[in-house]
Design a protein around this motif. Structure first.
Motif, PDB file in Angstrom:
ATOM      1  N   ARG A 157       0.838  -1.196   0.000  1.00 16.77           N
ATOM      2  CA  ARG A 157       0.000   0.000   0.000  1.00 16.77           C
ATOM      3  C   ARG A 157       0.874   1.247   0.000  1.00 16.77           C
ATOM      4  O   ARG A 157       1.920   1.279   0.643  1.00 16.77           O
ATOM      5  CB  ARG A 157      -0.894   0.018   1.239  1.00 16.77           C
ATOM      6  N   PRO A 158       0.433   2.291  -0.714  1.00 12.60           N
ATOM      7  CA  PRO A 158       1.199   3.547  -0.658  1.00 12.60           C
ATOM      8  C   PRO A 158       1.047   4.176   0.729  1.00 12.60           C
ATOM      9  O   PRO A 158       0.065   3.924   1.433  1.00 12.60           O
ATOM     10  CB  PRO A 158       0.535   4.410  -1.738  1.00 12.60           C
ATOM     11  N   PRO A 159       2.008   5.001   1.109  1.00 11.26           N
ATOM     12  CA  PRO A 159       1.889   5.653   2.422  1.00 11.26           C
ATOM     13  C   PRO A 159       0.673   6.574   2.447  1.00 11.26           C
ATOM     14  O   PRO A 159       0.248   7.077   1.406  1.00 11.26           O
ATOM     15  CB  PRO A 159       3.195   6.434   2.559  1.00 11.26           C
ATOM     16  N   PRO A 160       0.119   6.804   3.620  1.00 10.73           N
ATOM     17  CA  PRO A 160      -1.070   7.653   3.699  1.00 10.73           C
ATOM     18  C   PRO A 160      -0.753   9.089   3.263  1.00 10.73           C
ATOM     19  O   PRO A 160       0.339   9.598   3.514  1.00 10.73           O
ATOM     20  CB  PRO A 160      -1.447   7.602   5.179  1.00 10.73           C
ATOM     21  N   SER A 161      -1.729   9.717   2.617  1.00 13.77           N
ATOM     22  CA  SER A 161      -1.586  11.115   2.211  1.00 13.77           C
ATOM     23  C   SER A 161      -1.839  12.016   3.422  1.00 13.77           C
ATOM     24  O   SER A 161      -2.289  11.551   4.475  1.00 13.77           O
ATOM     25  CB  SER A 161      -2.599  11.440   1.108  1.00 13.77           C
ATOM     26  N   CYS A 162      -1.573  13.302   3.255  1.00  7.37           N
ATOM     27  CA  CYS A 162      -1.864  14.255   4.333  1.00  7.37           C
ATOM     28  C   CYS A 162      -3.356  14.254   4.654  1.00  7.37           C
ATOM     29  O   CYS A 162      -3.742  14.349   5.820  1.00  7.37           O
ATOM     30  CB  CYS A 162      -1.385  15.660   3.956  1.00  7.37           C
ATOM     31  N   PHE A 183       5.456   9.572   7.582  1.00 11.45           N
ATOM     32  CA  PHE A 183       4.912   9.303   6.258  1.00 11.45           C
ATOM     33  C   PHE A 183       4.937  10.505   5.313  1.00 11.45           C
ATOM     34  O   PHE A 183       5.076  10.327   4.107  1.00 11.45           O
ATOM     35  CB  PHE A 183       3.475   8.779   6.372  1.00 11.45           C
ATOM     36  N   ARG A 184       4.782  11.722   5.833  1.00 18.15           N
ATOM     37  CA  ARG A 184       4.667  12.893   4.954  1.00 18.15           C
ATOM     38  C   ARG A 184       5.451  14.107   5.433  1.00 18.15           C
ATOM     39  O   ARG A 184       5.156  15.230   5.045  1.00 18.15           O
ATOM     40  CB  ARG A 184       3.199  13.276   4.778  1.00 18.15           C
ATOM     41  N   GLY A 185       6.399  13.895   6.316  1.00 19.35           N
ATOM     42  CA  GLY A 185       7.230  15.002   6.767  1.00 19.35           C
ATOM     43  C   GLY A 185       6.452  15.999   7.615  1.00 19.35           C
ATOM     44  O   GLY A 185       5.465  15.649   8.269  1.00 19.35           O
ATOM     45  N   ALA A 217       2.881  15.747   9.665  1.00 19.13           N
ATOM     46  CA  ALA A 217       2.785  15.972  11.112  1.00 19.13           C
ATOM     47  C   ALA A 217       1.719  17.014  11.418  1.00 19.13           C
ATOM     48  O   ALA A 217       0.894  16.838  12.326  1.00 19.13           O
ATOM     49  CB  ALA A 217       4.139  16.410  11.675  1.00 19.13           C
ATOM     50  N   MET A 218       1.699  18.093  10.654  1.00 13.09           N
ATOM     51  CA  MET A 218       0.686  19.143  10.858  1.00 13.09           C
ATOM     52  C   MET A 218      -0.712  18.608  10.558  1.00 13.09           C
ATOM     53  O   MET A 218      -1.662  18.890  11.288  1.00 13.09           O
ATOM     54  CB  MET A 218       0.994  20.359   9.983  1.00 13.09           C
ATOM     55  N   SER A 219      -0.846  17.840   9.498  1.00 10.21           N
ATOM     56  CA  SER A 219      -2.146  17.269   9.140  1.00 10.21           C
ATOM     57  C   SER A 219      -2.671  16.364  10.249  1.00 10.21           C
ATOM     58  O   SER A 219      -3.841  16.437  10.631  1.00 10.21           O
ATOM     59  CB  SER A 219      -2.037  16.467   7.839  1.00 10.21           C
ATOM     60  N   ALA A 220      -1.800  15.495  10.756  1.00 12.45           N
ATOM     61  CA  ALA A 220      -2.212  14.541  11.784  1.00 12.45           C
ATOM     62  C   ALA A 220      -2.599  15.246  13.085  1.00 12.45           C
ATOM     63  O   ALA A 220      -3.637  14.953  13.671  1.00 12.45           O
ATOM     64  CB  ALA A 220      -1.092  13.523  12.029  1.00 12.45           C
ATOM     65  N   ILE A 221      -1.781  16.187  13.530  1.00 11.71           N
ATOM     66  CA  ILE A 221      -2.077  16.835  14.813  1.00 11.71           C
ATOM     67  C   ILE A 221      -3.301  17.740  14.707  1.00 11.71           C
ATOM     68  O   ILE A 221      -4.109  17.809  15.633  1.00 11.71           O
ATOM     69  CB  ILE A 221      -0.851  17.572  15.393  1.00 11.71           C
ATOM     70  N   LEU A 222      -3.451  18.438  13.582  1.00 12.68           N
ATOM     71  CA  LEU A 222      -4.663  19.268  13.414  1.00 12.68           C
ATOM     72  C   LEU A 222      -5.913  18.397  13.376  1.00 12.68           C
ATOM     73  O   LEU A 222      -6.937  18.739  13.960  1.00 12.68           O
ATOM     74  CB  LEU A 222      -4.555  20.141  12.167  1.00 12.68           C
ATOM     75  N   GLY A 223      -5.815  17.266  12.681  1.00 15.69           N
ATOM     76  CA  GLY A 223      -6.951  16.340  12.668  1.00 15.69           C
ATOM     77  C   GLY A 223      -7.296  15.858  14.064  1.00 15.69           C
ATOM     78  O   GLY A 223      -8.467  15.759  14.434  1.00 15.69           O
TER      79      GLY A 223
END
Length: 184
Positions: free
Chosen positions: A8-13, A77-79, A83-89
């Motif tokens: 599987r490709p790595p998860p997107s932002c 996974f996305r630098g 990291a910003m995407s995950a924490i904001l989510g």
């Protein structure tokens, strides 16, 4: 880091944001069990041993474990964007809900029914934590020294009620040294 499903490709932002948004909205007071399920079992972004190792690092760092974990997974996974995407989510939805619930709680905090609800929620959260701890122990069962460190940590913190920081200051280097010596 190789994921649990290498094809599987790595998860997107966007995937990271939505995955951690779901965690944040579902897991008041007990996101860790759901984080493991989402990352390891449902989305297969991490293998069980990868989750355990990453969580171990995140628990040692200052701050909330799940916040550290979201940043570490996103970064992996996305630098920085991941990291910003995950924490904001993770924090946007729950922040809005908590503010709303805080306003309601302030009005009804003396209601005995509300107190009983919170006692029931605390029991359920404790059960989730115990179940997650058990799942995290499974990948470690073939490592007796690691299990010994787990036992020492539980003894120091839960039974002897030693302070967390000094206990970790002693046990973390001991764990690293023991693991390093046995892997040579």
């Amino acid at each position: 880091m190789e994921g649990a499903d290498a094809d599987r490709p790595p998860p997107s932002c966007t995937d990271l944001f939505l995955g951690f948004l779901g965690l944040g909205l579902m897991g008041f007071g007990g996101v860790l069990p759901m984080a493991r399920r989402m990352l390891v079992e449902d989305r297969r972004w991490l293998a069980p041993d990868q989750f355990t190792e990453l969580l171990g690092l995140c628990q040692f760092l200052p701050g909330g474990n799940i916040i550290n974990l979201s940043v570490a997974v996103g970064l992996e996974f996305r630098g920085v964007a991941g990291a910003m995407s995950a924490i904001l989510g993770l924090i946007l939805g729950p922040t809005a809900v908590v503010i709303g619930l805080g306003v309601l709680y302030d009005q009804y905090k003396d209601d005995p029914t509300l107190r009983h609800i919170f006692m029931g929620l605390a029991a359920a959260a404790a059960g989730l934590l115990v179940a997650t701890a058990w799942k995290m122990l499974v990948p470690l069962r073939a490592r007796p020294v690691t299990l010994g460190i787990v036992l020492l940590t539980a003894l120091a913190i839960a039974v002897l009620r030693l302070p967390l920081l000094p206990s970790m200051a002693v046990l973390a280097p001991l764990s690293i040294l023991a693991t390093w010596r046995l892997s040579r």
